[in-house]
Design a protein around this motif. Structure first.
Motif, mmCIF file in Angstrom:
data_model
loop_
_atom_site.group_PDB
_atom_site.id
_atom_site.type_symbol
_atom_site.label_atom_id
_atom_site.label_comp_id
_atom_site.label_asym_id
_atom_site.label_seq_id
_atom_site.Cartn_x
_atom_site.Cartn_y
_atom_site.Cartn_z
ATOM 1 N N CYS A 1 2.236 -0.711 -4.263
ATOM 2 C CA CYS A 1 3.201 -0.457 -3.176
ATOM 3 C C CYS A 1 4.094 0.746 -3.511
ATOM 4 O O CYS A 1 4.760 0.752 -4.545
ATOM 5 C CB CYS A 1 4.074 -1.692 -2.936
ATOM 6 S SG CYS A 1 5.254 -1.391 -1.602
ATOM 7 N N PHE B 1 6.870 1.415 -2.484
ATOM 8 C CA PHE B 1 8.286 1.029 -2.539
ATOM 9 C C PHE B 1 8.743 0.685 -3.963
ATOM 10 O O PHE B 1 9.947 0.552 -4.195
ATOM 11 C CB PHE B 1 8.546 -0.195 -1.646
ATOM 12 C CG PHE B 1 8.609 0.102 -0.179
ATOM 13 C CD1 PHE B 1 8.771 1.386 0.307
ATOM 14 C CD2 PHE B 1 8.523 -0.940 0.749
ATOM 15 C CE1 PHE B 1 8.834 1.648 1.669
ATOM 16 C CE2 PHE B 1 8.585 -0.697 2.108
ATOM 17 C CZ PHE B 1 8.745 0.597 2.573
ATOM 18 N N ARG C 1 4.594 3.051 7.974
ATOM 19 C CA ARG C 1 4.117 1.794 7.364
ATOM 20 C C ARG C 1 3.552 0.851 8.432
ATOM 21 O O ARG C 1 4.259 0.450 9.352
ATOM 22 C CB ARG C 1 5.288 1.115 6.651
ATOM 23 C CG ARG C 1 4.956 -0.223 6.029
ATOM 24 C CD ARG C 1 6.115 -0.697 5.168
ATOM 25 N NE ARG C 1 7.363 -0.694 5.903
ATOM 26 C CZ ARG C 1 7.842 -1.731 6.573
ATOM 27 N NH1 ARG C 1 7.165 -2.862 6.592
ATOM 28 N NH2 ARG C 1 8.978 -1.655 7.209
ATOM 29 N N CYS D 1 8.050 -8.542 2.259
ATOM 30 C CA CYS D 1 7.494 -8.022 1.008
ATOM 31 C C CYS D 1 8.540 -8.067 -0.097
ATOM 32 O O CYS D 1 9.712 -7.796 0.143
ATOM 33 C CB CYS D 1 7.026 -6.582 1.180
ATOM 34 S SG CYS D 1 5.745 -6.411 2.433
ATOM 35 N N ILE E 1 -6.059 -5.152 1.298
ATOM 36 C CA ILE E 1 -5.365 -3.869 1.496
ATOM 37 C C ILE E 1 -5.903 -2.802 0.531
ATOM 38 O O ILE E 1 -5.971 -1.620 0.877
ATOM 39 C CB ILE E 1 -3.841 -4.068 1.334
ATOM 40 C CG1 ILE E 1 -3.055 -2.982 2.044
ATOM 41 C CG2 ILE E 1 -3.414 -4.160 -0.093
ATOM 42 C CD1 ILE E 1 -1.577 -3.289 2.166
ATOM 43 N N CYS F 1 1.234 -1.623 7.112
ATOM 44 C CA CYS F 1 0.655 -2.709 6.302
ATOM 45 C C CYS F 1 1.381 -4.036 6.485
ATOM 46 O O CYS F 1 0.735 -5.084 6.582
ATOM 47 C CB CYS F 1 0.651 -2.300 4.833
ATOM 48 S SG CYS F 1 2.204 -1.584 4.270
ATOM 49 N N THR F 2 2.701 -4.016 6.524
ATOM 50 C CA THR F 2 3.432 -5.281 6.616
ATOM 51 C C THR F 2 3.070 -6.008 7.906
ATOM 52 O O THR F 2 2.864 -7.226 7.916
ATOM 53 C CB THR F 2 4.953 -5.043 6.575
ATOM 54 O OG1 THR F 2 5.239 -4.065 5.593
ATOM 55 C CG2 THR F 2 5.697 -6.312 6.253
ATOM 56 N N ILE G 1 -0.033 2.378 4.307
ATOM 57 C CA ILE G 1 1.071 1.943 3.450
ATOM 58 C C ILE G 1 2.091 3.084 3.415
ATOM 59 O O ILE G 1 1.765 4.230 3.736
ATOM 60 C CB ILE G 1 0.570 1.572 2.036
ATOM 61 C CG1 ILE G 1 0.015 2.794 1.311
ATOM 62 C CG2 ILE G 1 -0.476 0.466 2.109
ATOM 63 C CD1 ILE G 1 -0.253 2.542 -0.162
ATOM 64 N N LYS H 1 0.749 -9.032 6.969
ATOM 65 C CA LYS H 1 1.664 -10.164 6.774
ATOM 66 C C LYS H 1 2.125 -10.759 8.109
ATOM 67 O O LYS H 1 1.897 -11.939 8.385
ATOM 68 C CB LYS H 1 2.862 -9.725 5.928
ATOM 69 C CG LYS H 1 2.407 -9.288 4.533
ATOM 70 C CD LYS H 1 3.471 -9.309 3.500
ATOM 71 C CE LYS H 1 2.839 -9.145 2.123
ATOM 72 N NZ LYS H 1 3.793 -9.169 1.038
ATOM 73 N N ALA I 1 4.682 -8.189 -4.682
ATOM 74 C CA ALA I 1 4.452 -7.020 -3.812
ATOM 75 C C ALA I 1 3.086 -6.477 -4.198
ATOM 76 O O ALA I 1 2.588 -6.776 -5.294
ATOM 77 C CB ALA I 1 5.517 -5.942 -4.026
ATOM 78 N N CYS I 2 2.496 -5.706 -3.323
ATOM 79 C CA CYS I 2 1.182 -5.149 -3.643
ATOM 80 C C CYS I 2 1.253 -4.320 -4.927
ATOM 81 O O CYS I 2 2.266 -3.647 -5.175
ATOM 82 C CB CYS I 2 0.692 -4.257 -2.505
ATOM 83 S SG CYS I 2 0.392 -5.176 -0.990
HETATM 84 S S1 SF4 Z 1 4.154 -4.781 -0.551
HETATM 85 FE FE1 SF4 Z 1 4.232 -2.623 0.099
HETATM 86 S S2 SF4 Z 1 2.064 -2.025 0.398
HETATM 87 FE FE2 SF4 Z 1 2.137 -4.280 0.348
HETATM 88 S S3 SF4 Z 1 2.313 -4.906 2.503
HETATM 89 FE FE3 SF4 Z 1 4.411 -4.755 1.681
HETATM 90 S S4 SF4 Z 1 5.106 -2.650 2.152
HETATM 91 FE FE4 SF4 Z 1 2.857 -2.720 2.375
#
Ligand code: SF4
Length: 313
Positions: free
Chosen positions: A237, A239, A147, A311, A86, A149-150, A102, A154, A233-234
């Motif tokens: 991120c 968040f 968003r 996440c 990512i 990315c998830t 993201i 994932k 988490a990344c």
């Molecule tokens: S941790 Fe944040 S950036 Fe990483 S996949 Fe989940 S929502 Fe996306």
């Protein structure tokens, strides 16, 4: 080990589940869930755990994952799946290339009288300009990028691995659940617990069944002398709340420097995004953001919006 389909007599409960999979984020909740299963406190024993690696977790998460997957801790295997890196995609996004976006924040200043393009999507879902309009007054708008990315990093790789393990690759899916997916959502995050929308699998939330909140998970881990897992988490991120950014700045200088650099690289040039892009919710450069405890007040938990429960667990 796959479970053979059960055939039951009339009136008996049918259990066609052939695979039990634990979705492992390597944070507090999913680690506790895996260890509860290992201790026989939740059953039946899962067949495996799956960790989806975005390539941008802090080093402490990878160390914790190595320990969990070492073969000495859990009685079931941990599969690691990946759909790429990512962080590399973020660098590409800053150069105008395609990315799985993201949920970064945008700050857009529009002067009075500015001519703005009006966009729509073409048949392939790409943004195209379809006209123009003029603004009446200067406006500053704060937004969040959609968003993706998830899903891309994932949900899709985990789903692919689950279907492979369940023998469903390139096969028609059964119209009833044959896979049970365990998700480590605790009672304090119950809003994130959503049912599966696919008939071939059913989600299970064992921590909620056991009425365990995050603090109960921490207490259980301490009682059993297990290490306290890092927050998964990344690294960058958006968040993250202030406490998380502060902890990274003060205790993980490598991750912090990487997040600051990623934040800078994202500022402009992203396809289809007007205005400047930021990782911090206050829409200032990450290394200039107010991360004092005074600024913590009123912060929303944005991971609560992360409905798939993939996440930060
Ligand atoms: S941790 Fe944040 S950036 Fe990483 S996949 Fe989940 S929502 Fe996306």
């Amino acid at each position: 080990m796959l479970h053979a389909p059960l055939v039951a007599g009339e009136g008996a409960a049918l259990s066609p589940i052939r695979l039990r999979v634990l979705s492992l984020g390597a944070g507090v909740q999913s680690t506790t869930l895996a260890l509860l299963a290992a201790h026989g406190e939740i059953g039946p024993m899962p067949d495996c755990a799956i960790f989806a690696d975005t390539g941008w977790e802090p080093s402490t998460v990878y160390q914790h994952l190595d320990w969990l997957a070492s073969g000495n801790v859990l009685p079931f295997p941990v599969h690691i799946v990946s759909a790429g890196n990512i962080r590399e995609q973020l660098a590409a996004a800053g150069e105008g290339r395609r990315w799985a976006s993201i949920p970064a924040f945008t700050r857009t200043v529009t002067p009075a009288g500015a001519e703005l393009p009006v966009f729509d999507e073409d048949d392939d879902g790409e943004l195209i300009e379809i006209g123009q309009r003029r603004t009446a007054a200067e406006t500053v708008s704060i937004g969040m990028i959609r968003r993706q990315c998830t899903t891309e990093f994932k949900i899709v790789p985990i789903r692919r691995k689950v279907r492979e393990l369940a023998g469903l690759t390139r096969r028609r899916s059964p119209s009833y659940p044959v896979v049970e997916q365990w998700i480590g959502i605790s009672t304090d995050e119950i809003i994130r617990a959503k049912p599966s929308f696919e008939p071939w699998q059913v989600k299970r939330f064992p921590l909620i069944e056991k009425r365990m909140a995050r603090r109960d998970c921490l207490a259980w881990l301490r009682r059993h002398d297990y290490p306290i897992p890092p927050k998964s988490a990344c690294v960058g991120c958006p968040f993250h709340d202030n406490a998380r950014w502060r902890h990274m700045r003060d205790h993980d200088p490598v991750a912090w420097a990487d997040a600051v650099e990623a934040d800078r690289a994202l500022r402009s040039g992203i396809r289809g995004v007007r205005g400047e892009v930021f990782l911090h919710r206050s829409c200032v450069p990450l290394d200039e953001a107010d991360l004092s405890t005074a600024a913590d007040r009123g912060q929303l938990d944005l991971f609560g919006n992360e409905c798939e429960g993939m996440c930060g667990l």
